[in-house]
Design a protein around this motif. Structure first.
Motif, PDB file in Angstrom:
ATOM      1  N   GLY A  94     -68.354   5.361 -42.428  1.00 50.97           N
ATOM      2  CA  GLY A  94     -67.857   4.448 -43.123  1.00 50.97           C
ATOM      3  C   GLY A  94     -65.727   4.714 -42.923  1.00 50.97           C
ATOM      4  O   GLY A  94     -65.489   6.142 -42.969  1.00 50.97           O
ATOM      5  N   GLY A 136     -68.235   3.734 -45.897  1.00 48.08           N
ATOM      6  CA  GLY A 136     -68.485   2.377 -45.815  1.00 48.08           C
ATOM      7  C   GLY A 136     -69.309   1.555 -46.881  1.00 48.08           C
ATOM      8  O   GLY A 136     -69.814   0.281 -46.424  1.00 48.08           O
ATOM      9  N   ARG A 185     -58.916  -2.956 -45.705  1.00 50.18           N
ATOM     10  CA  ARG A 185     -60.127  -2.928 -44.505  1.00 50.18           C
ATOM     11  C   ARG A 185     -61.474  -2.261 -44.637  1.00 50.18           C
ATOM     12  O   ARG A 185     -60.813  -0.888 -44.516  1.00 50.18           O
ATOM     13  CB  ARG A 185     -59.603  -2.622 -43.337  1.00 50.18           C
ATOM     14  CG  ARG A 185     -58.617  -4.482 -42.753  1.00 50.18           C
ATOM     15  CD  ARG A 185     -58.913  -5.209 -41.789  1.00 50.18           C
ATOM     16  NE  ARG A 185     -58.192  -3.828 -40.874  1.00 50.18           N
ATOM     17  CZ  ARG A 185     -58.925  -4.402 -39.222  1.00 50.18           C
ATOM     18  NH1 ARG A 185     -59.316  -5.013 -38.818  1.00 50.18           N
ATOM     19  NH2 ARG A 185     -57.572  -3.978 -38.372  1.00 50.18           N
ATOM     20  N   VAL A 186     -62.563  -2.180 -44.490  1.00 52.62           N
ATOM     21  CA  VAL A 186     -63.581  -1.387 -44.480  1.00 52.62           C
ATOM     22  C   VAL A 186     -64.347  -1.152 -43.024  1.00 52.62           C
ATOM     23  O   VAL A 186     -64.751  -2.498 -42.787  1.00 52.62           O
ATOM     24  CB  VAL A 186     -64.770  -1.300 -45.852  1.00 52.62           C
ATOM     25  CG1 VAL A 186     -66.170  -0.581 -45.795  1.00 52.62           C
ATOM     26  CG2 VAL A 186     -63.933  -1.579 -47.610  1.00 52.62           C
ATOM     27  N   PHE A 187     -64.806  -0.015 -42.580  1.00 52.56           N
ATOM     28  CA  PHE A 187     -65.368  -0.067 -41.525  1.00 52.56           C
ATOM     29  C   PHE A 187     -67.200   0.981 -41.858  1.00 52.56           C
ATOM     30  O   PHE A 187     -67.436   1.321 -42.157  1.00 52.56           O
ATOM     31  CB  PHE A 187     -64.738   0.611 -40.070  1.00 52.56           C
ATOM     32  CG  PHE A 187     -63.407   0.072 -39.810  1.00 52.56           C
ATOM     33  CD1 PHE A 187     -62.819  -0.107 -41.028  1.00 52.56           C
ATOM     34  CD2 PHE A 187     -63.371  -0.319 -38.603  1.00 52.56           C
ATOM     35  CE1 PHE A 187     -61.043  -0.233 -40.185  1.00 52.56           C
ATOM     36  CE2 PHE A 187     -62.101  -1.113 -38.349  1.00 52.56           C
ATOM     37  CZ  PHE A 187     -60.598  -1.259 -39.786  1.00 52.56           C
ATOM     38  N   ARG A 188     -67.417   0.369 -40.201  1.00 49.25           N
ATOM     39  CA  ARG A 188     -68.538   1.358 -41.063  1.00 49.25           C
ATOM     40  C   ARG A 188     -69.318   1.630 -39.231  1.00 49.25           C
ATOM     41  O   ARG A 188     -69.494   1.540 -38.239  1.00 49.25           O
ATOM     42  CB  ARG A 188     -70.191   0.100 -41.153  1.00 49.25           C
ATOM     43  CG  ARG A 188     -71.759   1.200 -41.907  1.00 49.25           C
ATOM     44  CD  ARG A 188     -72.522   0.086 -42.572  1.00 49.25           C
ATOM     45  NE  ARG A 188     -72.296   0.333 -44.626  1.00 49.25           N
ATOM     46  CZ  ARG A 188     -72.267  -0.883 -44.988  1.00 49.25           C
ATOM     47  NH1 ARG A 188     -73.572  -1.578 -44.780  1.00 49.25           N
ATOM     48  NH2 ARG A 188     -71.908  -0.544 -46.752  1.00 49.25           N
ATOM     49  N   TYR A 208     -66.232   2.584 -34.673  1.00 49.62           N
ATOM     50  CA  TYR A 208     -67.253   1.868 -36.062  1.00 49.62           C
ATOM     51  C   TYR A 208     -66.363   0.516 -36.176  1.00 49.62           C
ATOM     52  O   TYR A 208     -65.951  -0.017 -35.224  1.00 49.62           O
ATOM     53  CB  TYR A 208     -65.636   2.030 -36.973  1.00 49.62           C
ATOM     54  CG  TYR A 208     -66.393   3.843 -37.485  1.00 49.62           C
ATOM     55  CD1 TYR A 208     -66.531   4.093 -38.826  1.00 49.62           C
ATOM     56  CD2 TYR A 208     -66.109   5.035 -36.529  1.00 49.62           C
ATOM     57  CE1 TYR A 208     -67.428   5.541 -39.348  1.00 49.62           C
ATOM     58  CE2 TYR A 208     -66.292   6.441 -37.505  1.00 49.62           C
ATOM     59  CZ  TYR A 208     -66.404   6.264 -38.571  1.00 49.62           C
ATOM     60  OH  TYR A 208     -67.297   7.458 -38.880  1.00 49.62           O
ATOM     61  N   THR A 209     -67.476  -0.553 -37.398  1.00 49.79           N
ATOM     62  CA  THR A 209     -67.108  -2.036 -36.601  1.00 49.79           C
ATOM     63  C   THR A 209     -66.282  -2.326 -37.772  1.00 49.79           C
ATOM     64  O   THR A 209     -67.168  -1.647 -39.144  1.00 49.79           O
ATOM     65  CB  THR A 209     -68.333  -2.614 -36.543  1.00 49.79           C
ATOM     66  OG1 THR A 209     -69.046  -1.951 -35.323  1.00 49.79           O
ATOM     67  CG2 THR A 209     -68.368  -4.169 -36.433  1.00 49.79           C
ATOM     68  N   VAL A 210     -65.183  -3.410 -38.686  1.00 51.07           N
ATOM     69  CA  VAL A 210     -64.958  -4.064 -39.219  1.00 51.07           C
ATOM     70  C   VAL A 210     -66.092  -4.273 -40.699  1.00 51.07           C
ATOM     71  O   VAL A 210     -67.484  -5.358 -40.052  1.00 51.07           O
ATOM     72  CB  VAL A 210     -64.225  -4.998 -39.485  1.00 51.07           C
ATOM     73  CG1 VAL A 210     -63.800  -5.654 -40.569  1.00 51.07           C
ATOM     74  CG2 VAL A 210     -62.763  -3.839 -38.739  1.00 51.07           C
ATOM     75  N   ILE A 211     -66.279  -3.820 -41.481  1.00 49.35           N
ATOM     76  CA  ILE A 211     -67.453  -4.708 -42.360  1.00 49.35           C
ATOM     77  C   ILE A 211     -66.507  -5.707 -43.431  1.00 49.35           C
ATOM     78  O   ILE A 211     -67.148  -6.490 -43.855  1.00 49.35           O
ATOM     79  CB  ILE A 211     -68.425  -4.016 -43.171  1.00 49.35           C
ATOM     80  CG1 ILE A 211     -68.531  -3.069 -43.538  1.00 49.35           C
ATOM     81  CG2 ILE A 211     -69.933  -3.728 -41.974  1.00 49.35           C
ATOM     82  CD1 ILE A 211     -69.296  -2.597 -44.568  1.00 49.35           C
ATOM     83  N   HIS A 212     -65.872  -5.250 -44.074  1.00 56.01           N
ATOM     84  CA  HIS A 212     -65.219  -5.873 -45.571  1.00 56.01           C
ATOM     85  C   HIS A 212     -63.635  -6.267 -44.933  1.00 56.01           C
ATOM     86  O   HIS A 212     -62.547  -5.005 -44.176  1.00 56.01           O
ATOM     87  CB  HIS A 212     -64.921  -5.851 -46.571  1.00 56.01           C
ATOM     88  CG  HIS A 212     -66.038  -5.760 -46.968  1.00 56.01           C
ATOM     89  ND1 HIS A 212     -67.453  -6.483 -46.979  1.00 56.01           N
ATOM     90  CD2 HIS A 212     -67.392  -4.563 -47.067  1.00 56.01           C
ATOM     91  CE1 HIS A 212     -68.029  -6.251 -47.617  1.00 56.01           C
ATOM     92  NE2 HIS A 212     -68.480  -4.684 -47.620  1.00 56.01           N
TER      93      HIS A 212
END
Lengths: 82, 483
Positions: free
Chosen positions: A10, A57, A72-75, B4-8
């Motif tokens: 993450g 993440g 903002r959180v990315f995975r 990476y993809t935004v999840i929140h």
């Protein structure tokens, strides 16, 4: 962002100018990769910052943060078989 | 290269910028570590996930969370202190397709708004209520709330809340759970990450129930107030987890969302033009056959007084109604105690050929006294030259005034002779009509026809006639006094 060549699962993006330095995310972060900065943001708080490595993440920091746009959180995307 | 993809991220249901302040338009006004910010995020996320942003109406309370309308990009109403469930009821009933969410604190919901929340829940209004309980009045500076824990020192319980003096913390979920109608009642907490993740689910469920058209859904959120509690944010969070949760059990108290049937929409209100018919009003305005102009100059200021049950108000009503028919301006103002029988009762009636300035009759020119206390009370204010009819065989000696015209007749006994004690007031009306000629007989008969039960109509006509006859035969010195 990567340890031993393996990318973190993450990534977090902390908005230092919106942060009020409450520290809830720092306390809640399971891998303990957040801390309050020595420096002040322009509002006068010590904002939470990401150490740069180790984020899983999980998103917990996002949910415990009282600010709508503070984090903002990315995975990590699933890597296509290389 | 890893991608990476935004999840929140910030929910769509929030505005991009919060225009309350000139700067820092990404920040809320909440203190660092405040639970309101977290609850707002969970709610915004639920709105996003359910796809109802375009039809959500948020009912904003009074208290710290008053500014919801600066943050939530949905329909917003800001209402008076504690009234959110009532306003939510109105919005939901008038716009049944909207998703109505009342967001309230504990000062708002559990103190000044206790009645509203209980009755909205009892009616099973298909709304969602989010109740943020931090056990204190935050915005106003830390006064005791009904939810304040025992022993807590606040600005208004400086010695600590004492059950004997301030009562026990109010358990709102448990109170609402005693009602039949609610579909969903849950208390959640912001005491730790796990609890917060669960709170997100409960809030979403409460909104989802409304999307499905089910009934009343309520989520109480135990929430920290670090500033007023004088704690660091992390410390306040632990207080929620350990202390608040020990007082207010964190659990689901009711979940009927599976078995509950969608509530049918409330029946539409009757059309405005149907109201006169529904209320049994002739023509919807005025009185059929009423005269357009008053037949003579008149300024009657009548005080009718007696005890409740004597027909005091009815007598006044017949006078006013007949006056209206005759084309006069009229007013009728009752004044009585809470007793339906035997309390003192009086009414002020005015009939005039000109506009009436005030319905109050403080200087009557007619006093109809149905008992002795009323005579004693109002005789002194009767205008010189006025008329006094007294229900008794003679005027008490110490009540005689020579500057007014006084007649005593035993109206109650006369009514008994006519057939019923209750028509004593109409016997008196007959005497008044005979004494003054103020109204034509047919106007009075028409008014009686409308106002009294058909069963008593003939009796009333007999009573009216008896009153006229008795007055003619009485010792009145100048027949037809005129006015």
């Amino acid at each position: 962002m990567a340890v031993n060549g393996k990318p973190d699962r993450g990534l977090v993006e902390m908005n230092a100018e919106e942060c009020k330095g409450c520290g809830l995310c720092v306390e809640a972060c399971p891998p303990k990769v957040l801390h309050l900065a020595e420096a002040l943001n322009h509002y006068g708080y010590h904002p939470a910052v990401y150490a740069g490595v180790g984020c899983t993440g999980c998103g917990i920091c996002f949910f415990v943060c009282p600010e709508p746009g503070g984090i903002r959180v990315f995975r990590l995307d699933a890597v296509a078989a290389a | 290269m890893a991608s990476y993809t935004v999840i929140h991220e910030k929910a769509e249901a929030f505005y991009d910028t919060f225009e309350r302040k000139a700067e820092l338009q990404g920040q809320t006004h909440y203190c660092p570590g405040c639970g309101h910010g977290i609850v707002s995020k969970l709610l915004a996320q639920a709105i996003d996930e359910l796809g109802v942003q375009d039809r959500t109406v948020l009912i904003n309370p009074v208290g710290c969370s008053v500014f919801g309308y600066y943050y939530f990009d949905v329909g917003n109403v800001q209402v008076a202190h504690g009234r959110a469930p009532a306003a939510a009821t109105a919005v939901k009933r008038s716009r049944p397709e909207s998703i109505v969410i009342a967001y309230q604190g504990d000062g708002d919901l559990a103190a000044i708004g206790t009645a509203e929340i209980i009755h909205a829940a009892n009616r099973g209004e298909p709304i969602t209520v989010i109740f943020v309980n931090n056990g204190i009045y935050g915005m106003t500076g830390g006064q005791m709330a009904p939810t304040t824990p025992l022993g807590k020192k606040t600005a208004t319980s400086p010695l600590g809340r004492d059950a004997l003096n301030e009562g026990y913390p109010l358990h709102v979920c448990e109170m609402l759970n005693s009602l039949e109608a609610p579909v969903y009642i849950e208390r959640v907490s912001l005491g730790n990450s796990k609890q917060i993740m669960h709170a997100a689910k409960a809030i979403k469920r409460a909104v989802e129930n409304q999307v499905k058209g089910l009934g009343f859904s309520f989520v109480e959120v135990l929430s920290p107030c670090p500033t007023i509690w004088k704690m660091q944010p992390v410390e306040a969070k632990r207080f929620v987890q350990d202390e608040m949760a020990a007082i207010f059990g964190v659990s689901n108290l009711r979940d009927r969302s599976k078995e509950a049937q969608p509530r049918p929409a409330a029946a539409a209100a009757p059309a405005l033009e149907d109201l006169p018919r529904l209320l049994d009003l002739v023509n919807g305005s005025g009185v059929e056959g009423a005269a357009a102009h008053p037949p003579q100059e008149l300024d009657m200021r009548i005080k009718v007084a007696g005890f409740g049950g004597q027909g005091v108000l009815m007598l006044g009503e017949v006078l006013a109604e007949a006056g209206l028919e005759a084309g006069y301006e009229v007013s009728w103002l009752p004044s009585y105690g809470p007793e339906m029988r035997s309390g003192t009762s009086n009414c002020h009636v005015r009939l005039a050929h000109h506009a009436i300035d005030s319905p109050l009759v403080s200087r009557p020119n007619v006093l109809l006294a149905l008992n002795e206390p009323s005579l004693r009370k109002f005789l002194p204010v009767v205008e010189e030259g006025g008329i006094v009819l007294y229900n008794g065989s003679e005027i008490p000696e110490d009540c005689v005034r020579s500057d007014v015209r006084m007649v005593a007749l035993p109206f109650t006994q006369l009514a008994d002779e006519v057939g019923a004690t209750k028509v004593g007031n109409i016997v008196m009306l007959g005497a008044l009509l005979e004494a003054t000629g103020m109204l034509e007989q047919d106007r009075v008969v028409a008014a009686l026809k409308r106002l009294v039960h058909p069963r008593f109509f003939e009796l009333d006509l007999a009573a009216l006639a008896r009153g006229r006859q008795e007055f003619r035969g009485s010792a009145a010195d100048d027949y037809l006094w005129g006015v």
